[in-house]
Scaffold this motif. Structure first.
Motif, PDB file in Angstrom:
ATOM      1  N   LYS A   1     -30.124  38.771   2.056  1.00  0.00           N
ATOM      2  CA  LYS A   1     -29.030  39.601   1.947  1.00  0.00           C
ATOM      3  C   LYS A   1     -29.420  40.775   0.585  1.00  0.00           C
ATOM      4  O   LYS A   1     -29.870  40.275  -0.343  1.00  0.00           O
ATOM      5  CB  LYS A   1     -27.768  39.002   1.395  1.00  0.00           C
ATOM      6  N   VAL A   2     -29.152  41.839   0.954  1.00  0.00           N
ATOM      7  CA  VAL A   2     -29.365  43.064   0.078  1.00  0.00           C
ATOM      8  C   VAL A   2     -28.158  43.713  -0.471  1.00  0.00           C
ATOM      9  O   VAL A   2     -27.391  43.941   0.565  1.00  0.00           O
ATOM     10  CB  VAL A   2     -30.562  43.802   0.656  1.00  0.00           C
ATOM     11  N   ILE A   3     -28.217  43.921  -1.543  1.00  0.00           N
ATOM     12  CA  ILE A   3     -26.902  45.055  -2.021  1.00  0.00           C
ATOM     13  C   ILE A   3     -27.622  46.220  -2.493  1.00  0.00           C
ATOM     14  O   ILE A   3     -28.637  46.181  -3.084  1.00  0.00           O
ATOM     15  CB  ILE A   3     -26.013  44.228  -3.111  1.00  0.00           C
ATOM     16  N   GLY A   4     -26.896  47.506  -2.091  1.00  0.00           N
ATOM     17  CA  GLY A   4     -27.610  48.761  -2.583  1.00  0.00           C
ATOM     18  C   GLY A   4     -26.505  49.721  -2.454  1.00  0.00           C
ATOM     19  O   GLY A   4     -25.298  49.565  -1.935  1.00  0.00           O
ATOM     20  N   THR A   5     -26.950  50.866  -2.800  1.00  0.00           N
ATOM     21  CA  THR A   5     -26.063  52.181  -2.604  1.00  0.00           C
ATOM     22  C   THR A   5     -26.653  52.921  -1.681  1.00  0.00           C
ATOM     23  O   THR A   5     -27.874  53.341  -1.788  1.00  0.00           O
ATOM     24  CB  THR A   5     -26.225  52.739  -4.145  1.00  0.00           C
ATOM     25  N   PHE A   6     -25.869  53.354  -0.827  1.00  0.00           N
ATOM     26  CA  PHE A   6     -26.200  54.485   0.243  1.00  0.00           C
ATOM     27  C   PHE A   6     -26.373  55.686  -0.532  1.00  0.00           C
ATOM     28  O   PHE A   6     -25.697  56.369  -1.449  1.00  0.00           O
ATOM     29  CB  PHE A   6     -24.985  54.490   1.072  1.00  0.00           C
ATOM     30  N   HIS A   7     -27.683  56.313  -0.004  1.00  0.00           N
ATOM     31  CA  HIS A   7     -28.025  57.765  -1.008  1.00  0.00           C
ATOM     32  C   HIS A   7     -27.718  58.694   0.240  1.00  0.00           C
ATOM     33  O   HIS A   7     -27.137  59.782  -0.045  1.00  0.00           O
ATOM     34  CB  HIS A   7     -29.476  57.447  -1.261  1.00  0.00           C
ATOM     35  N   ARG A   8     -28.418  58.554   1.449  1.00  0.00           N
ATOM     36  CA  ARG A   8     -28.471  59.590   2.343  1.00  0.00           C
ATOM     37  C   ARG A   8     -28.787  59.122   3.816  1.00  0.00           C
ATOM     38  O   ARG A   8     -29.329  58.267   3.849  1.00  0.00           O
ATOM     39  CB  ARG A   8     -28.869  60.954   1.910  1.00  0.00           C
TER      40      ARG A   8
END
Length: 160
Positions: free
Chosen positions: A22-29
């Motif tokens: 499971k990964v958590i991250g920020t949508f960039h583009r």
């Protein structure tokens, strides 16, 4: 105190050995990658760039600056994302000793929720709703109970 490491369940398929993470991250583009099929025909593949990613399954793992995922139905179901939106994604992490090392096959994609959970106690919940609706003209006919509001405020104080 010893640091217990979680036993990793490794799976194998045609692309190599992988583990489910499971990964958590920020949508960039959003982006486009040009690919070639087995007949030599070029086609364009929509992709999602994620940044500031953390592997929630293995906190010691260093992730690259960006993770790149195909723009799957899971991403599309969220609607058009704005840069900066936090996402949680279940995916495969292909192990480095294998071909195609990296992350792929995103599933169960959800907008990360940093909001608090609803209170379990029905009195606290009712008090919370009463407080949140105090300045809402549409809720002016809803009942108000000052005792429940006090129970909610006391619950908030104890929570902090």
């Amino acid at each position: 105190m010893k640091n217990k490491s979680k036993k990793i369940k490794r799976k194998h398929n045609m692309q190599g050995t992988y583990e489910s993470v499971k990964v958590i991250g920020t949508f960039h583009r959003y982006g486009i990658q040009q690919s070639v099929d087995s007949n030599g025909t070029f086609y364009y593949r929509p992709v999602v760039y994620m940044q500031d990613c953390q592997d929630l399954s293995n906190t010691d793992l260093k992730l690259p600056e960006y993770l790149l995922f195909n723009l799957t139905k899971g991403f599309k179901s969220l609607g058009i994302l704005n840069p900066g939106t936090k996402l949680e994604i279940n995916c495969r992490h292909y192990l480095k000793e294998e071909r195609n090392a990296g992350y792929g096959y995103p599933t169960n994609i959800v907008i990360a929720n940093n909001r608090p959970d609803f209170p379990d106690d029905p009195n606290v919940l009712a008090g919370m709703i009463m407080v949140k609706n105090q300045d809402n003209p549409e809720a002016e006919k809803d009942p108000i109970n000052t005792d429940l509001i006090q129970i909610y405020k006391k619950w908030l104080e104890n929570k902090e």
